[in-house]
Design a protein around this motif. Structure first.
Motif, mmCIF file in Angstrom:
data_model
loop_
_atom_site.group_PDB
_atom_site.id
_atom_site.type_symbol
_atom_site.label_atom_id
_atom_site.label_comp_id
_atom_site.label_asym_id
_atom_site.label_seq_id
_atom_site.Cartn_x
_atom_site.Cartn_y
_atom_site.Cartn_z
ATOM 1 N N HIS A 1 13.430 -36.807 -43.450
ATOM 2 C CA HIS A 1 14.840 -36.426 -43.537
ATOM 3 C C HIS A 1 15.515 -36.528 -42.176
ATOM 4 O O HIS A 1 16.683 -36.899 -42.077
ATOM 5 C CB HIS A 1 14.961 -35.019 -44.103
ATOM 6 N N ASN B 1 27.458 -30.989 -46.285
ATOM 7 C CA ASN B 1 26.249 -30.321 -45.818
ATOM 8 C C ASN B 1 25.953 -30.667 -44.368
ATOM 9 O O ASN B 1 26.345 -31.724 -43.891
ATOM 10 C CB ASN B 1 25.045 -30.755 -46.667
ATOM 11 N N SER C 1 19.307 -35.973 -47.112
ATOM 12 C CA SER C 1 20.697 -35.783 -47.493
ATOM 13 C C SER C 1 21.500 -36.969 -47.010
ATOM 14 O O SER C 1 21.298 -37.474 -45.912
ATOM 15 C CB SER C 1 21.224 -34.496 -46.860
ATOM 16 N N ASP D 1 24.875 -36.741 -47.742
ATOM 17 C CA ASP D 1 26.212 -36.180 -47.868
ATOM 18 C C ASP D 1 26.839 -36.026 -46.482
ATOM 19 O O ASP D 1 26.319 -35.305 -45.636
ATOM 20 C CB ASP D 1 26.102 -34.821 -48.561
#
Lengths: 322, 305
Positions: free
Chosen positions: B89, B252, B246, B248
């Motif tokens: 991530h 976030n 993520s 986004d």
């Protein structure tokens, strides 16, 4: 006989509409750095204004950093004096260690190193200059600190009679000295690059002449190269100073932030404006946040001044050499 | 009448420092001692650098297992054994934010360089000066600025856009300076030839000058990316850290390699610190790859000229 000179021809530049638009757009776009700098100053001043108004000069002279109690029973009080002093102390230590080594390194790379070493060393310098500060920080914490603690103990043992090398309690970890050593290692590549750049422009004919007069290699360094590179070196050192003052994460990891003005560099108490912001940011309430913005503005202005001086020195040095 | 070029000789005089100082007699032992000292100094300087790289490789490789690069930390905590969870991530987050930052900073940097080199406008000197000043902005100040302008002012949330804006502030001076150096080496004849054909300045810049140094401009972009890929402080204040993959950009926070390292260091347990070293290794490899890429591309330009 009189010479009749023709009138000077005037050259008129007539630009088309496309060119005018192009020049306009590019000119506007190039103002971005100026705009960003102005915006940074404006926003930090806007957010931090209240703190400057409430505390005035006390913000710079007070050693108290207290967010106060939520119910208002304890009034908040903010002062960055220990952090400002700490930043300067740490950066000074870093510069005074880094510059001599940078000079040796630059002279070595320009004049002493065997040829097969010079080219790869350029890449190595670029590489270590690109190592992120957080990695310097984790290395400094895990590897450097145990060693540097020993050095600090030795210095304290032999030179402890000098006031700045005294410690109130025999704890040598997380001291300004260790942060300074780590920063010295961090800024060494940039100072070395600038010094090497300047030294490599030293006039070859003068160096040859020094040899021709029967001088030694060190003689040529001392009489030609070093005086020639003096102002460039000062500029490089200032660039390093600017970086050292603004360094956050690496210093945060190896320095104990204490709100007390402290000049005893081996003691486990120091300060740094940048690290203050990083360490308090997470838990700061709205008012403390404003104080951090004000501290950020102070840091911004200091580094801006240092960098202005640095770049004008480097630019001037660059011009006079040609 | 022509004896006046003594003037020249006098003009040169002050530039000869050795006329003012006396050389000591060449002594071989002192010369050898100084050469020796130079080598010692070189070794002392190299020692920490070698130590940094070696430590990161040795300790960082401990954190690696087969899925380290492809998993996130959603179901694992930092203290968990090192055969679960990973850095994926953070890699994705870093790549996204750095790419976005490049999309903002590279065009602006090239435009600024074009203004300084091609247009040579009235403010060229001032623009250069301010670009230099901007390269000295401390990274935490860039973070604070974006925090106060974007996070407080507009989005009210930590997010990736704010992070990449902060990074672009730090990237811009590097891109500008490199692009400027690159544009300066375009031979004047090329521009003159283009003008002689009746092309406008816009035409000349866009279809002659810029394409000619395409790879140099790529180098500028890559160098800028390498410069900001490891920035920690601004991201702590803008994009923060997030445990899962993520993409986004607005709602976030987003993980990144530096905040992953910093966060795990903060946890402090043995396994967490090992994770921090692992992240450091990934980050250093990424930066070395980028720098090498920049040099390869830049090297190709130089050879083709």
């Amino acid at each position: 006989m009189e010479i009749i000179a023709p009138d000077k021809r005037k050259i008129a530049v007539r630009r088309g509409i496309v060119d005018k638009a192009f020049r306009g757009v590019v000119t506007a776009g190039s103002m971005i750095s100026l705009i960003v700098l102005a915006l940074i100053a404006a926003f930090l001043l806007y957010r931090g204004f209240e703190v400057f108004r409430d505390f005035g000069l006390k913000f710079f002279t007070s050693s108290k950093w207290d967010a106060g109690a939520d119910d208002g029973s304890i009034a908040p009080s903010f002062g960055v004096a220990p952090m400002l002093v700490g930043s300067v102390v740490v950066a000074t230590i870093a510069i005074s260690i880094a510059v001599p080594f940078a000079v040796v390194m630059a002279l070595f790379l320009c004049f002493y190193a065997p040829r097969f070493l010079r080219r790869p060393m350029t890449s190595v310098l670029d590489l270590v200059a690109a190592v992120p500060s957080v990695i310097y920080g984790i290395w400094g914490y895990a590897i450097l600190m145990p060693h540097a603690k020993g050095w600090a103990e030795t210095i304290n043992h032999w030179l402890g009679w000098i006031w700045i090398f005294k410690v109130p309690v025999p704890i040598f970890e997380r001291s300004p000295f260790i942060a300074g050593v780590l920063l010295a290692i961090m800024i060494l590549p940039i100072v070395t690059s600038v010094a090497r750049e300047v030294y490599s422009q030293a006039p070859q004919d003068q160096i040859d002449a020094a040899y021709g007069l029967g001088g030694t290699r060190w003689g040529a360094m001392r009489t030609v190269v070093l005086p020639f590179g003096k102002s460039g070196l000062v500029g490089g050192a200032m660039l390093g100073l600017g970086r050292a003052l603004g360094e956050t994460v690496a210093v945060y990891l190896v320095l104990n932030l204490v709100f007390k003005v402290n000049f005893q560099i081996l003691a486990s108490a120091g300060g740094s404006v940048a690290s203050l912001i990083a360490s308090r940011f997470g838990e700061a309430g709205p008012y403390e946040l404003k104080a951090l913005m004000a501290a950020g503005l102070v840091l911004f202005i200091i580094t801006l001044i240092v960098n202005f001086i640095a770049s004008s020195i480097v630019n001037r040095a660059g011009k006079s050499q040609r | 009448m022509d004896y006046f070029h003594f003037d020249d000789a006098q003009a040169v005089e002050p530039q000869r420092p050795w006329t003012r100082r006396r050389f000591s007699k060449p002594k071989r032992w002192s010369e050898a001692a100084i050469t020796c000292a130079m080598w010692v100094g070189f070794a002392v300087v190299m020692l920490p650098w070698i130590s940094i790289i070696a430590t990161v490789v040795v300790r960082g490789s401990k954190a690696f297992y087969i899925d380290y690069l492809t998993t996130d930390m959603l179901v694992n905590s930092s203290d968990d054994p090192l055969n679960a969870g990973g850095v994926g991530h953070a890699i994705v987050g870093s790549l996204i934010m750095v790419t976005l930052a490049a999309l903002i900073a590279v065009p602006l940097g090239i435009i600024t360089a074009v203004y300084i080199v091609e247009i040579k406008g009235r403010f060229a000197k001032a623009v250069r000066f301010f670009t230099q000043a901007m390269s000295g902005v401390p990274s935490i100040v860039a973070g604070l600025f974006i925090y106060s302008m974007v996070v407080i002012g507009i989005t009210h949330k930590y997010n990736a856009i704010a992070g990449s804006m902060a990074l672009s502030i730090l990237m811009l001076p590097t891109v500008t300076r490199t692009a400027e150096e690159v544009l300066k080496v375009v031979p004047r004849e090329l521009r003159d030839a283009s003008y002689a054909l009746g092309a406008s300045q816009f035409r000349t810049t866009v279809s002659v000058v810029l394409p000619n140094v395409r790879s140099g401009l790529v180098t500028a972009a890559v160098l800028g990316v390498a410069r900001v890929a490891g920035e920690t402080a601004p991201l702590l204040l803008t994009s923060q850290y997030f445990v899962k993959f993520s993409t986004d950009l607005f709602k976030n926070p987003m993980a990144s390699l530096p905040t992953y390292i910093f966060g795990n260091l903060g946890v402090g347990s043995d396994n967490a610190v090992s994770r921090a070293w692992g992240g450091s290794l990934v980050l250093i490899v990424l930066i070395v790859l980028l720098s090498t890429l920049a040099r390869l591309i830049g090297g190709r330009t130089r050879r083709s000229r």
